[in-house]
Scaffold this motif. Sequence first.
Motif, PDB file in Angstrom:
ATOM      1  N   THR A  15       1.547   2.718   3.171  1.00  9.57           N
ATOM      2  CA  THR A  15       2.193   2.808   1.843  1.00  9.57           C
ATOM      3  C   THR A  15       3.496   3.614   1.956  1.00  9.57           C
ATOM      4  N   ASN A  16       3.526   4.627   2.834  1.00 11.46           N
ATOM      5  CA  ASN A  16       4.770   5.406   3.006  1.00 11.46           C
ATOM      6  C   ASN A  16       5.878   4.539   3.591  1.00 11.46           C
ATOM      7  N   GLU A  17       5.521   3.717   4.608  1.00 12.72           N
ATOM      8  CA  GLU A  17       6.541   2.864   5.237  1.00 12.72           C
ATOM      9  C   GLU A  17       7.075   1.855   4.238  1.00 12.72           C
ATOM     10  N   SER A  38      -6.327  -0.780   1.940  1.00 13.68           N
ATOM     11  CA  SER A  38      -6.470  -0.296   3.316  1.00 13.68           C
ATOM     12  C   SER A  38      -5.101  -0.334   3.984  1.00 13.68           C
ATOM     13  N   GLN A  39      -4.961   0.394   5.074  1.00 13.75           N
ATOM     14  CA  GLN A  39      -3.693   0.413   5.814  1.00 13.75           C
ATOM     15  C   GLN A  39      -3.987   0.117   7.290  1.00 13.75           C
ATOM     16  N   SER A  40      -3.160  -0.742   7.892  1.00  6.80           N
ATOM     17  CA  SER A  40      -3.400  -1.052   9.305  1.00  6.80           C
ATOM     18  C   SER A  40      -2.688  -0.056  10.227  1.00  6.80           C
ATOM     19  N   SER A  41      -1.665   0.644   9.742  1.00  4.74           N
ATOM     20  CA  SER A  41      -0.962   1.648  10.563  1.00  4.74           C
ATOM     21  C   SER A  41      -0.710   2.900   9.745  1.00  4.74           C
ATOM     22  N   GLY A  42      -1.762   3.422   9.123  1.00  2.55           N
ATOM     23  CA  GLY A  42      -1.616   4.647   8.321  1.00  2.55           C
ATOM     24  C   GLY A  42      -1.099   5.788   9.192  1.00  2.55           C
ATOM     25  N   LYS A  43      -0.171   6.565   8.635  1.00  5.04           N
ATOM     26  CA  LYS A  43       0.461   7.632   9.416  1.00  5.04           C
ATOM     27  C   LYS A  43       0.083   9.006   8.891  1.00  5.04           C
ATOM     28  N   GLY A  44      -0.144   9.934   9.815  1.00  3.80           N
ATOM     29  CA  GLY A  44      -0.381  11.320   9.433  1.00  3.80           C
ATOM     30  C   GLY A  44       0.829  12.164   9.785  1.00  3.80           C
ATOM     31  N   ARG A  45       0.723  13.473   9.599  1.00  3.84           N
ATOM     32  CA  ARG A  45       1.809  14.367   9.965  1.00  3.84           C
ATOM     33  C   ARG A  45       2.000  14.318  11.478  1.00  3.84           C
ATOM     34  N   TYR A  46       3.214  14.602  11.934  1.00  7.46           N
ATOM     35  CA  TYR A  46       3.571  14.583  13.355  1.00  7.46           C
ATOM     36  C   TYR A  46       3.213  13.250  14.016  1.00  7.46           C
ATOM     37  N   LYS A  49      -2.126   9.244  13.827  1.00 14.18           N
ATOM     38  CA  LYS A  49      -2.645   8.060  13.143  1.00 14.18           C
ATOM     39  C   LYS A  49      -3.531   8.526  11.972  1.00 14.18           C
ATOM     40  N   TRP A  50      -3.465   7.817  10.849  1.00 17.69           N
ATOM     41  CA  TRP A  50      -4.361   8.112   9.726  1.00 17.69           C
ATOM     42  C   TRP A  50      -5.268   6.894   9.538  1.00 17.69           C
ATOM     43  N   HIS A  51      -6.516   7.032   9.947  1.00 17.27           N
ATOM     44  CA  HIS A  51      -7.443   5.901   9.866  1.00 17.27           C
ATOM     45  C   HIS A  51      -7.630   5.539   8.394  1.00 17.27           C
ATOM     46  N   LEU A  57      -8.723   6.412  -0.717  1.00 18.76           N
ATOM     47  CA  LEU A  57      -7.467   6.243  -1.463  1.00 18.76           C
ATOM     48  C   LEU A  57      -6.254   6.409  -0.542  1.00 18.76           C
ATOM     49  N   TYR A  58      -5.328   5.456  -0.622  1.00 12.91           N
ATOM     50  CA  TYR A  58      -4.079   5.515   0.133  1.00 12.91           C
ATOM     51  C   TYR A  58      -2.945   5.210  -0.833  1.00 12.91           C
ATOM     52  N   CYS A  59      -2.091   6.188  -1.081  1.00 14.11           N
ATOM     53  CA  CYS A  59      -1.021   5.938  -2.045  1.00 14.11           C
ATOM     54  C   CYS A  59       0.237   6.724  -1.690  1.00 14.11           C
ATOM     55  N   SER A  60       1.359   6.235  -2.189  1.00 12.43           N
ATOM     56  CA  SER A  60       2.638   6.933  -1.986  1.00 12.43           C
ATOM     57  C   SER A  60       3.399   6.941  -3.292  1.00 12.43           C
ATOM     58  N   SER A 108      -8.563  15.343   2.897  1.00 18.55           N
ATOM     59  CA  SER A 108      -7.429  14.510   2.468  1.00 18.55           C
ATOM     60  C   SER A 108      -6.218  14.875   3.309  1.00 18.55           C
ATOM     61  N   GLY A 109      -5.154  14.125   3.134  1.00 18.10           N
ATOM     62  CA  GLY A 109      -3.931  14.439   3.871  1.00 18.10           C
ATOM     63  C   GLY A 109      -2.715  14.072   3.045  1.00 18.10           C
ATOM     64  N   ILE A 110      -1.657  14.839   3.235  1.00 21.21           N
ATOM     65  CA  ILE A 110      -0.420  14.589   2.488  1.00 21.21           C
ATOM     66  C   ILE A 110       0.736  14.501   3.481  1.00 21.21           C
ATOM     67  N   LEU A 111       1.528  13.444   3.355  1.00 25.43           N
ATOM     68  CA  LEU A 111       2.690  13.265   4.233  1.00 25.43           C
ATOM     69  C   LEU A 111       3.925  13.064   3.365  1.00 25.43           C
ATOM     70  N   GLY A 122       3.130  10.766   0.271  1.00 26.58           N
ATOM     71  CA  GLY A 122       2.004   9.938   0.714  1.00 26.58           C
ATOM     72  C   GLY A 122       0.721  10.754   0.663  1.00 26.58           C
ATOM     73  N   ILE A 123      -0.275  10.225  -0.011  1.00 28.02           N
ATOM     74  CA  ILE A 123      -1.549  10.958  -0.125  1.00 28.02           C
ATOM     75  C   ILE A 123      -2.714  10.059   0.264  1.00 28.02           C
ATOM     76  N   GLY A 124      -3.545  10.570   1.139  1.00 24.14           N
ATOM     77  CA  GLY A 124      -4.773   9.866   1.504  1.00 24.14           C
ATOM     78  C   GLY A 124      -5.948  10.766   1.162  1.00 24.14           C
TER      79      GLY A 124
HETATM   80  C1  BTN Z   1      -2.008  14.300   7.428  1.00 26.27           C
HETATM   81  O1  BTN Z   1      -2.874  15.086   7.042  1.00 26.27           O
HETATM   82  O2  BTN Z   1      -1.697  14.224   8.618  1.00 26.27           O
HETATM   83  C2  BTN Z   1      -1.288  13.456   6.403  1.00 26.27           C
HETATM   84  C3  BTN Z   1      -1.964  12.141   6.173  1.00 26.27           C
HETATM   85  C4  BTN Z   1      -1.285  11.291   5.108  1.00 26.27           C
HETATM   86  C5  BTN Z   1      -1.959   9.936   4.916  1.00 26.27           C
HETATM   87  C6  BTN Z   1      -1.402   9.170   3.756  1.00 26.27           C
HETATM   88  S1  BTN Z   1      -2.372   7.753   3.360  1.00 26.27           S
HETATM   89  C7  BTN Z   1      -1.130   7.173   2.286  1.00 26.27           C
HETATM   90  C8  BTN Z   1       0.193   7.442   2.955  1.00 26.27           C
HETATM   91  N1  BTN Z   1       0.550   6.354   3.846  1.00 26.27           N
HETATM   92  C9  BTN Z   1       0.549   6.730   5.120  1.00 26.27           C
HETATM   93  O3  BTN Z   1       0.780   5.981   6.093  1.00 26.27           O
HETATM   94  N2  BTN Z   1       0.229   8.033   5.213  1.00 26.27           N
HETATM   95  C10 BTN Z   1       0.013   8.630   3.918  1.00 26.27           C
END
Ligand code: BTN
Length: 232
Positions: A15-17, A38-46, A49-51, A57-60, A108-111, A122-124
């Motif tokens: 969703t971020n991309e 769902s996301q096929s290439s969800g991204k985390g910080r640095y 990968k964000w499974h 929930l996956y949103c931006s 959860s994670g925030i990017l 971006g919030i997962g």
């Molecule tokens: C982290 O803790 O590393 C941050 C994870 C952020 C994941 C969310 S899911 C929705 C949005 N799209 C992405 O690809 N990443 C963020």
Amino acid sequence: MGDWKLLHFDDIPSTNELAKELVLKSEISYNSVIYADSQSSGKGRYDRKWHSPKGNLYCSFVVENKNPSCYSFVSALSVLDSFFELGLKKGTSCKWPNDVLIDGKKSSGILLEVCESALIIGIGINIISSFLNSKYETCSLSDYGIEISPQQLLEVLSNNLSSNIKILNDKGFALIREKWLNYAHNLDSQIEVTTINEKMVGIFKGISEQGALLLDTGKETKQIMAGDVFYL
Ligand code: BTN
């Protein structure tokens, strides 16, 4: 969805991309939120990968980029407020820079990413599943008996994000900082912080007026703008 314009997709890479692509093509306006099942290439910080399997929930959110470091705390507090609303008050805390923990576990994670004049938040949130991680414990809302659909949680989160953005705009970062510090995990305890270049141990003394982590190393109080925290 309150003031947010919603764009929903079933499966997309990230969703971020997508948010960044649409910002670059001027095809998305501020106060929009992209949400995917769902996301096929969800991204985390640095670039981690964000499974992103279905059920979480996956949103931006796309907002005007005013102050990314303030928005990091505004976003984390919005996740925290949402958990409170779902009845998860005990054991819920904030971990610098923008994690929300339940019983010390990452839920959860925030990017945050800047793209031209936009800030992408971006919030997962792990609703039904969490991915095992060797460095820290993880959990999902279902571990605490919470049953909610991603869309319902998005609704709660969007409202809390609007409220916290309003607090930031009307009252300034001081109030957001104070609120965050009330729920900070392991304040005044020993932590380890890793940045791109170093690893430091010290006492976690809170956050500065700019949102930097304050680490008392015994010799000095360091102000750290980016890094990962580990509890010792
Ligand atoms: C982290 O803790 O590393 C941050 C994870 C952020 C994941 C969310 S899911 C929705 C949005 N799209 C992405 O690809 N990443 C963020």
